[in-house]
Scaffold this motif. Structure first.
Motif, PDB file in Angstrom:
ATOM      1  N   GLN A 184      -7.095  -1.830   3.324  1.00  0.00           N
ATOM      2  CA  GLN A 184      -5.908  -1.682   2.627  1.00  0.00           C
ATOM      3  C   GLN A 184      -4.825  -1.114   3.441  1.00  0.00           C
ATOM      4  O   GLN A 184      -3.683  -1.509   3.626  1.00  0.00           O
ATOM      5  N   VAL A 223      -2.642   4.646   2.925  1.00  0.00           N
ATOM      6  CA  VAL A 223      -2.683   4.243   1.539  1.00  0.00           C
ATOM      7  C   VAL A 223      -1.808   5.169   0.634  1.00  0.00           C
ATOM      8  O   VAL A 223      -1.024   4.643  -0.280  1.00  0.00           O
TER       9      VAL A 223
ATOM     10  N   GLU B 190      -8.991  -6.480   0.354  1.00  0.00           N
ATOM     11  CA  GLU B 190      -8.320  -5.006   0.492  1.00  0.00           C
ATOM     12  C   GLU B 190      -7.185  -5.064   1.356  1.00  0.00           C
ATOM     13  O   GLU B 190      -6.164  -4.327   1.050  1.00  0.00           O
ATOM     14  N   GLN B 191      -7.168  -6.081   2.213  1.00  0.00           N
ATOM     15  CA  GLN B 191      -5.874  -6.345   3.200  1.00  0.00           C
ATOM     16  C   GLN B 191      -4.663  -6.712   2.104  1.00  0.00           C
ATOM     17  O   GLN B 191      -3.658  -6.174   2.365  1.00  0.00           O
ATOM     18  N   LYS B 193      -4.308  -6.395  -0.923  1.00  0.00           N
ATOM     19  CA  LYS B 193      -3.991  -5.220  -1.800  1.00  0.00           C
ATOM     20  C   LYS B 193      -2.897  -4.181  -1.105  1.00  0.00           C
ATOM     21  O   LYS B 193      -1.706  -3.845  -1.631  1.00  0.00           O
ATOM     22  N   GLY B 194      -3.174  -4.009   0.201  1.00  0.00           N
ATOM     23  CA  GLY B 194      -2.356  -3.344   1.267  1.00  0.00           C
ATOM     24  C   GLY B 194      -1.014  -3.716   1.496  1.00  0.00           C
ATOM     25  O   GLY B 194      -0.087  -3.375   1.245  1.00  0.00           O
ATOM     26  N   VAL B 204      -2.118   0.660  -4.452  1.00  0.00           N
ATOM     27  CA  VAL B 204      -3.237  -0.297  -4.098  1.00  0.00           C
ATOM     28  C   VAL B 204      -3.927  -0.825  -5.488  1.00  0.00           C
ATOM     29  O   VAL B 204      -4.053  -1.922  -5.705  1.00  0.00           O
ATOM     30  N   PHE B 208      -3.580  -4.576  -7.037  1.00  0.00           N
ATOM     31  CA  PHE B 208      -5.088  -5.501  -7.332  1.00  0.00           C
ATOM     32  C   PHE B 208      -4.942  -5.952  -8.732  1.00  0.00           C
ATOM     33  O   PHE B 208      -5.177  -7.174  -8.981  1.00  0.00           O
ATOM     34  N   CYS B 226      -5.624 -14.223  -2.141  1.00  0.00           N
ATOM     35  CA  CYS B 226      -5.221 -13.237  -1.126  1.00  0.00           C
ATOM     36  C   CYS B 226      -5.269 -13.853   0.169  1.00  0.00           C
ATOM     37  O   CYS B 226      -4.265 -13.406   0.913  1.00  0.00           O
TER      38      CYS B 226
END
Lengths: 248, 242
Positions: A184, A223, B190-191, B193-194, B204, B208, B226
């Motif tokens: 993230q 984050v 995950e990337q 989301k970031g 995040v 998502f 994504c």
């Protein structure tokens, strides 16, 4: 009738309880004790140098996996690449140029012996199991044989069930992902600094190592926007060293 | 041929070379010894299918003739034959019970003569392909508990993986590819989301939720969405903000 001995208890509980979200069920500390070491960690490889920590004893073993992920060197990456076990009975006696950055860091964690075994399915290496101990010395025949039993049983557990991987791939609720925050943060940094994801991850790793902080912790700070990697203020720092400003 | 059949064929072809592989045979003997201790049984054998479709002993906890005979008999009948055929474990077989042993009377008679009263057979299986069976014998009338049965199956799986490890199997590479795909897909999510959280200045979790909603309403795979976002093929403005 209760299974006899610690190894039996580990094997009996290896598969996760249905719906638990984890991919390995057994108690890692119990497994470490059964193998006569201080800690155990299992990582699966993703290719391109990435891996995911699946299962580990908290503390030193987890830190060792994080260090290896951050630095990209160590017995884990070596075994993942070669598919051959690596045994380092005494880190002090190991030539420093084998893992120049990792070795002093591992010693600083109090590790003296490391044994890393591949999780092999056929000729394919799925990941690694790394045992570590504060006391130097080889892993004796019996614990070594038991360690192979555990790696094989883990390999079987990882390949038997395609459903658990499908749930994992879709990021379904409750499917644990140890390095979620790292990826993230990588996405966020790539936007902040206007760089590729690969470079964003390198910057994150560099920042963590430079500040001597666990990668996951730094990632969580990114984050939570406690650390940011916005465009540099033109101070001419090289891209690899750039980024990582504390505070909002 | 299905993937499992190909795997089976590869393993069966390999049986002859396996018995010459001292590392593997050593490991399997050690595994048999460990089975005795961990499960508190009296004798153990690892049997795998040979090119003729019959089960062959590849390692045992001891080499007494009476025990070896019991394994040899299972060319034709016995719990391992059934287990190998069905792929299901046969646990706690009372060798003194005529009802329970009716499918394999000759085997049961010999086993009793050798001093055994209970037997178990566990499949050696990789997904759907059954390559053999782990056979346990007990001289005492005691059953395996559910926890013991899990240990026994884990040990049968260990034997399976050890045997497969000595083969170069396209099959195993496929399984690694499947795992890699799952991990890669998860990393992409995950990337993304970031990326989205940063562009929107949200958390995040909100990012998502938005990604999931967009994937569902546009009938896109989450991973595909994504990937498009990360590779710049999809503008984040196209996604409805929470």
């Amino acid at each position: 009738m209760v299974p006899k001995g610690d190894l039996a208890a580990v094997l009996a509980s290896l598969l996760p309880a249905p719906g638990s979200g984890g991919l390995v069920g057994a108690d890692a500390l119990r497994c470490a004790r059964a193998l006569g070491v201080d800690g155990v960690a299992v990582s699966v490889t993703v290719g391109s140098g990435l891996n995911e920590l699946l299962w580990s004893t908290p503390g030193v073993s987890t830190q060792l996996e994080d260090l290896q992920f951050t630095l990209g060197e160590g017995p884990g990456p070596e075994v993942a690449a070669s598919g051959t076990a690596v045994s380092v009975p005494d880190l002090v006696r190991e030539p420093v140029d084998r893992w120049p950055v990792l070795l002093p860091e591992a010693l600083a964690l109090g590790i003296r012996a490391v044994f890393c075994l591949p999780l092999l399915a056929g000729s394919a290496c799925l990941g690694t199991m790394t045992l570590q101990r504060a006391r130097p010395g080889p892993l004796e025949e019996m614990p070594l044989a038991d360690a192979w039993i555990v790696t094989h049983a883990l390999t079987a557990a990882l390949v038997q069930d395609a459903g658990q991987w499908a749930a994992f791939a879709a990021a379904e609720d409750g499917s644990d992902f140890y390095r979620a925050a790292v990826h993230q943060a990588t996405g966020m940094i790539s936007v902040q600094a206007g760089v590729s994801l690969a470079e964003a991850l390198i910057r994150l790793r560099a920042h963590a190592f430079r500040h001597g902080r666990p990668l996951n912790e730094v990632a969580e700070d990114v984050v939570a926007r406690r650390v940011h990697f916005r465009h540099d203020d033109g101070d001419g720092r090289a891209p690899l060293a750039g980024g990582g400003t504390e505070g909002p | 041929m299905t993937r499992e059949e190909r795997l089976l064929a590869a393993v069966i072809d390999a049986v002859d070379t396996l018995v010459d592989d001292f590392d593997l045979i050593d490991f399997l003997h050690m595994l048999c010894d460990r089975c005795l201790e961990l499960l508190d049984v009296s004798a153990v054998g690892v049997m795998i299918e040979d090119p003729g479709g019959r089960l062959q002993l590849i390692a045992a906890s001891d080499e007494h003739t009476r025990l070896l005979e019991l394994f040899a008999l299972q060319h034709d009948e016995g719990p391992c034959v059934e287990c190998h055929r069905s792929g299901a474990a046969r646990l706690n077989i009372d060798l003194t019970s005529p009802v329970q042993t009716s499918p394999f009377p000759v085997f049961a008679g010999r086993a009793r003569k050798a001093g055994f009263v209970v037997s178990h057979a566990l499949p050696m299986r990789l997904r759907e392909a059954v390559i053999g069976a782990l056979n346990l014998f007990d001289a005492r009338p005691q059953n395996l508990s559910p926890a013991d049965a899990r240990v026994a199956q884990a040990l049968a799986d260990v034997a399976t993986i050890a045997i497969l490890q000595h083969r170069t199997l396209a099959h195993a590479n496929q399984q690694r590819a499947q795992m890699h795909a799952a991990l890669t897909s998860r990393i992409l999510i995950e990337q993304a989301k970031g990326v989205l959280a940063e562009r929107w200045n949200t958390g995040v979790d909100d990012a998502f939720d938005a990604l999931r909603r967009h994937a569902r309403s546009h009938q896109l795979g989450l991973t595909q969405l994504c990937r498009q976002l990360i590779e710049g093929q999809l503008d984040s403005e196209a996604i409805a903000r929470p």
